[in-house]
Design an enzyme around this catalytic site. Structure first.
Site, PDB file in Angstrom:
ATOM      1  N   GLU A 182     107.041  50.942  55.481  1.00 30.97           N
ATOM      2  CA  GLU A 182     105.793  51.177  56.220  1.00 30.97           C
ATOM      3  C   GLU A 182     104.617  51.263  55.254  1.00 30.97           C
ATOM      4  O   GLU A 182     104.785  51.673  54.103  1.00 30.97           O
ATOM      5  CB  GLU A 182     105.880  52.521  56.960  1.00 30.97           C
ATOM      6  CG  GLU A 182     106.256  52.419  58.424  1.00 30.97           C
ATOM      7  CD  GLU A 182     105.092  51.993  59.314  1.00 30.97           C
ATOM      8  OE1 GLU A 182     104.142  51.364  58.817  1.00 30.97           O
ATOM      9  OE2 GLU A 182     105.156  52.280  60.510  1.00 30.97           O
ATOM     10  N   ASP A 183     103.422  50.947  55.751  1.00 30.52           N
ATOM     11  CA  ASP A 183     102.227  51.143  54.932  1.00 30.52           C
ATOM     12  C   ASP A 183     101.797  52.602  54.937  1.00 30.52           C
ATOM     13  O   ASP A 183     101.539  53.196  53.896  1.00 30.52           O
ATOM     14  CB  ASP A 183     101.084  50.222  55.413  1.00 30.52           C
ATOM     15  CG  ASP A 183     100.784  50.355  56.917  1.00 30.52           C
ATOM     16  OD1 ASP A 183     101.506  51.086  57.630  1.00 30.52           O
ATOM     17  OD2 ASP A 183      99.817  49.710  57.373  1.00 30.52           O
ATOM     18  N   ASP A 219     100.891  58.276  59.948  1.00 24.40           N
ATOM     19  CA  ASP A 219      99.727  59.082  60.305  1.00 24.40           C
ATOM     20  C   ASP A 219     100.168  60.086  61.370  1.00 24.40           C
ATOM     21  O   ASP A 219     100.702  61.148  61.056  1.00 24.40           O
ATOM     22  CB  ASP A 219      98.649  58.095  60.786  1.00 24.40           C
ATOM     23  CG  ASP A 219      97.299  58.712  61.031  1.00 24.40           C
ATOM     24  OD1 ASP A 219      97.021  59.783  60.499  1.00 24.40           O
ATOM     25  OD2 ASP A 219      96.487  58.091  61.747  1.00 24.40           O
ATOM     26  N   THR A 220     100.014  59.742  62.665  1.00 27.06           N
ATOM     27  CA  THR A 220     100.470  60.657  63.715  1.00 27.06           C
ATOM     28  C   THR A 220     101.997  60.719  63.781  1.00 27.06           C
ATOM     29  O   THR A 220     102.563  61.698  64.251  1.00 27.06           O
ATOM     30  CB  THR A 220      99.964  60.204  65.101  1.00 27.06           C
ATOM     31  OG1 THR A 220     100.532  58.911  65.393  1.00 27.06           O
ATOM     32  CG2 THR A 220      98.451  60.128  65.143  1.00 27.06           C
ATOM     33  N   GLY A 221     102.656  59.635  63.370  1.00 26.32           N
ATOM     34  CA  GLY A 221     104.123  59.567  63.434  1.00 26.32           C
ATOM     35  C   GLY A 221     104.631  58.815  64.650  1.00 26.32           C
ATOM     36  O   GLY A 221     105.824  58.501  64.744  1.00 26.32           O
ATOM     37  N   ARG A 254      92.395  43.754  53.536  1.00 27.41           N
ATOM     38  CA  ARG A 254      93.848  43.799  53.279  1.00 27.41           C
ATOM     39  C   ARG A 254      94.193  43.344  51.869  1.00 27.41           C
ATOM     40  O   ARG A 254      95.202  43.749  51.315  1.00 27.41           O
ATOM     41  CB  ARG A 254      94.589  42.895  54.270  1.00 27.41           C
ATOM     42  CG  ARG A 254      94.631  43.436  55.702  1.00 27.41           C
ATOM     43  CD  ARG A 254      95.707  42.696  56.480  1.00 27.41           C
ATOM     44  NE  ARG A 254      95.581  42.842  57.910  1.00 27.41           N
ATOM     45  CZ  ARG A 254      96.094  43.835  58.628  1.00 27.41           C
ATOM     46  NH1 ARG A 254      96.745  44.805  58.027  1.00 27.41           N
ATOM     47  NH2 ARG A 254      95.949  43.882  59.930  1.00 27.41           N
ATOM     48  N   GLY A 292     100.545  45.602  57.923  1.00 29.63           N
ATOM     49  CA  GLY A 292     100.019  46.458  56.847  1.00 29.63           C
ATOM     50  C   GLY A 292     100.919  46.617  55.643  1.00 29.63           C
ATOM     51  O   GLY A 292     100.450  46.906  54.542  1.00 29.63           O
ATOM     52  N   THR A 337     104.268  55.672  65.665  1.00 29.61           N
ATOM     53  CA  THR A 337     104.816  54.342  65.395  1.00 29.61           C
ATOM     54  C   THR A 337     106.231  54.455  64.829  1.00 29.61           C
ATOM     55  O   THR A 337     107.154  53.771  65.278  1.00 29.61           O
ATOM     56  CB  THR A 337     103.898  53.600  64.390  1.00 29.61           C
ATOM     57  OG1 THR A 337     102.582  53.574  64.928  1.00 29.61           O
ATOM     58  CG2 THR A 337     104.380  52.190  64.132  1.00 29.61           C
ATOM     59  N   LEU A 338     106.387  55.330  63.856  1.00 28.77           N
ATOM     60  CA  LEU A 338     107.691  55.486  63.214  1.00 28.77           C
ATOM     61  C   LEU A 338     108.733  56.056  64.179  1.00 28.77           C
ATOM     62  O   LEU A 338     109.889  55.631  64.186  1.00 28.77           O
ATOM     63  CB  LEU A 338     107.530  56.390  61.988  1.00 28.77           C
ATOM     64  CG  LEU A 338     108.726  56.499  61.080  1.00 28.77           C
ATOM     65  CD1 LEU A 338     109.218  55.130  60.637  1.00 28.77           C
ATOM     66  CD2 LEU A 338     108.365  57.340  59.857  1.00 28.77           C
ATOM     67  N   PHE A 378      90.198  57.648  56.429  1.00 33.63           N
ATOM     68  CA  PHE A 378      90.598  56.298  56.829  1.00 33.63           C
ATOM     69  C   PHE A 378      90.608  55.415  55.592  1.00 33.63           C
ATOM     70  O   PHE A 378      89.585  55.229  54.936  1.00 33.63           O
ATOM     71  CB  PHE A 378      89.656  55.734  57.885  1.00 33.63           C
ATOM     72  CG  PHE A 378      90.189  54.470  58.480  1.00 33.63           C
ATOM     73  CD1 PHE A 378      91.151  54.508  59.480  1.00 33.63           C
ATOM     74  CD2 PHE A 378      89.769  53.236  58.003  1.00 33.63           C
ATOM     75  CE1 PHE A 378      91.672  53.331  60.004  1.00 33.63           C
ATOM     76  CE2 PHE A 378      90.290  52.056  58.522  1.00 33.63           C
ATOM     77  CZ  PHE A 378      91.243  52.118  59.527  1.00 33.63           C
ATOM     78  N   LYS A 386     100.040  60.750  55.644  1.00 37.68           N
ATOM     79  CA  LYS A 386      98.947  61.682  55.966  1.00 37.68           C
ATOM     80  C   LYS A 386      99.548  62.831  56.777  1.00 37.68           C
ATOM     81  O   LYS A 386      99.460  62.838  58.013  1.00 37.68           O
ATOM     82  CB  LYS A 386      97.916  60.969  56.853  1.00 37.68           C
ATOM     83  CG  LYS A 386      96.817  60.258  56.133  1.00 37.68           C
ATOM     84  CD  LYS A 386      95.707  59.953  57.133  1.00 37.68           C
ATOM     85  CE  LYS A 386      95.336  58.519  57.118  1.00 37.68           C
ATOM     86  NZ  LYS A 386      94.376  58.144  58.172  1.00 37.68           N
TER      87      LYS A 386
HETATM   88  P1  5GP Z   1     100.827  56.395  63.390  1.00 38.33           P
HETATM   89  O1  5GP Z   1     101.573  55.817  64.561  1.00 38.33           O
HETATM   90  O2  5GP Z   1     101.674  57.109  62.385  1.00 38.33           O
HETATM   91  O3  5GP Z   1      99.660  57.240  63.849  1.00 38.33           O
HETATM   92  O4  5GP Z   1     100.072  55.224  62.691  1.00 38.33           O
HETATM   93  C1  5GP Z   1     100.652  54.244  62.000  1.00 38.33           C
HETATM   94  C2  5GP Z   1      99.732  53.044  61.943  1.00 38.33           C
HETATM   95  O5  5GP Z   1      98.338  53.373  62.154  1.00 38.33           O
HETATM   96  C3  5GP Z   1      99.787  52.456  60.564  1.00 38.33           C
HETATM   97  O6  5GP Z   1     100.866  51.550  60.434  1.00 38.33           O
HETATM   98  C4  5GP Z   1      98.428  51.804  60.449  1.00 38.33           C
HETATM   99  O7  5GP Z   1      98.468  50.514  61.020  1.00 38.33           O
HETATM  100  C5  5GP Z   1      97.507  52.682  61.271  1.00 38.33           C
HETATM  101  N1  5GP Z   1      96.774  53.650  60.417  1.00 38.33           N
HETATM  102  C6  5GP Z   1      96.921  54.979  60.391  1.00 38.33           C
HETATM  103  N2  5GP Z   1      96.092  55.545  59.491  1.00 38.33           N
HETATM  104  C7  5GP Z   1      95.392  54.527  58.930  1.00 38.33           C
HETATM  105  C8  5GP Z   1      94.378  54.452  57.904  1.00 38.33           C
HETATM  106  O8  5GP Z   1      93.919  55.432  57.304  1.00 38.33           O
HETATM  107  N3  5GP Z   1      93.923  53.205  57.599  1.00 38.33           N
HETATM  108  C9  5GP Z   1      94.369  52.075  58.220  1.00 38.33           C
HETATM  109  N4  5GP Z   1      93.840  50.918  57.808  1.00 38.33           N
HETATM  110  N5  5GP Z   1      95.320  52.106  59.177  1.00 38.33           N
HETATM  111  C10 5GP Z   1      95.835  53.327  59.526  1.00 38.33           C
END
Ligand code: 5GP
Length: 187
Positions: free
Chosen positions: A110-111, A114-116, A176, A46, A118-119, A163, A142
């Site tokens: 990072e792109d 969201d929840t955190g 993308r 991403g 992954t980071l 989303f 977010k």
């Molecule tokens: P986290 O682990 O913070 O919830 O999510 C990180 C990953 O979830 C991002 O790198 C991305 O791949 C995916 N993601 C979270 N929110 C979105 C969104 O609104 N759109 C898309 N396309 N991917 C998202």
């Protein structure tokens, strides 16, 4: 051909708005890492468009301030994540990360956060590789969706709970290559 039906989308962040903000981030990062070597660690897939433009913005900031130099190196990691409301989130490393990061300054690119989860996973994994410093730059944040606390050093844009696709972000591997960020209208 993909069977996924394309959905209508509406622009949330225009191309010019993205590029202006990325130039600002490039200037800030080149100031903060002046005269140092910095490893940009892109999170596939991403972040690729953001990564490419940010790295050039860091270079561009050096051109406008001749005394400033940041040596940039590129590294990438690829992660998968499984989110399920009934189980804890599981994130796995598929590719990347090496001993080369030891005692280096690393900036995770990072792109979206969201929840955190992954980071958090990536930060903990990187700590085992013993870098000198680790900071985080995300294009989108977010904060309303956060489940685990994470520290972010550079944020392009805070966005509401929607989303989004485009500029590297996908829906079923589509969208993308949009040059802007859009919200999918699922109606
Ligand atoms: P986290 O682990 O913070 O919830 O999510 C990180 C990953 O979830 C991002 O790198 C991305 O791949 C995916 N993601 C979270 N929110 C979105 C969104 O609104 N759109 C898309 N396309 N991917 C998202």
């Amino acid at each position: 051909m993909s069977a996924t039906k394309p959905l209508p989308e509406s622009v949330l962040i225009s191309e010019s708005c993205l590029q202006n903000r990325i130039r600002e981030l490039g200037t800030q990062i080149s100031t903060d890492y002046e005269n140092r070597e910095l490893i940009l660690l892109g999170v596939l897939r991403g972040s690729v468009l953001f990564f490419a433009d940010l790295s050039r913005a860091i270079f561009g900031a050096q051109l406008t301030d001749a005394g400033r130099e940041v040596q940039i190196r590129f590294e990438f990691v690829q992660l998968t994540s499984y989110h399920n409301s009934r189980k804890p989130s599981r994130v796995q490393l598929i590719h990347g990360g090496s001993d080369y990061l030891e005692q280096r300054h690393v900036l995770i690119v990072e792109d979206i956060v969201d929840t955190g989860h992954t980071l958090k996973f990536l930060s903990e994994y990187l700590r085992t590789l013993n870098p000198k410093t680790v900071k985080v730059c995300t294009l989108l944040d977010k904060p309303s969706q956060r489940q685990v606390p994470v520290a972010i050093d550079y944020i392009g844009f805070e966005i509401p709970d929607a989303f989004v696709v485009g500029y590297g972000l996908d829906y079923a591997q589509q969208y993308r290559n949009l040059p802007y960020i859009a919200v999918l209208d699922e109606t």
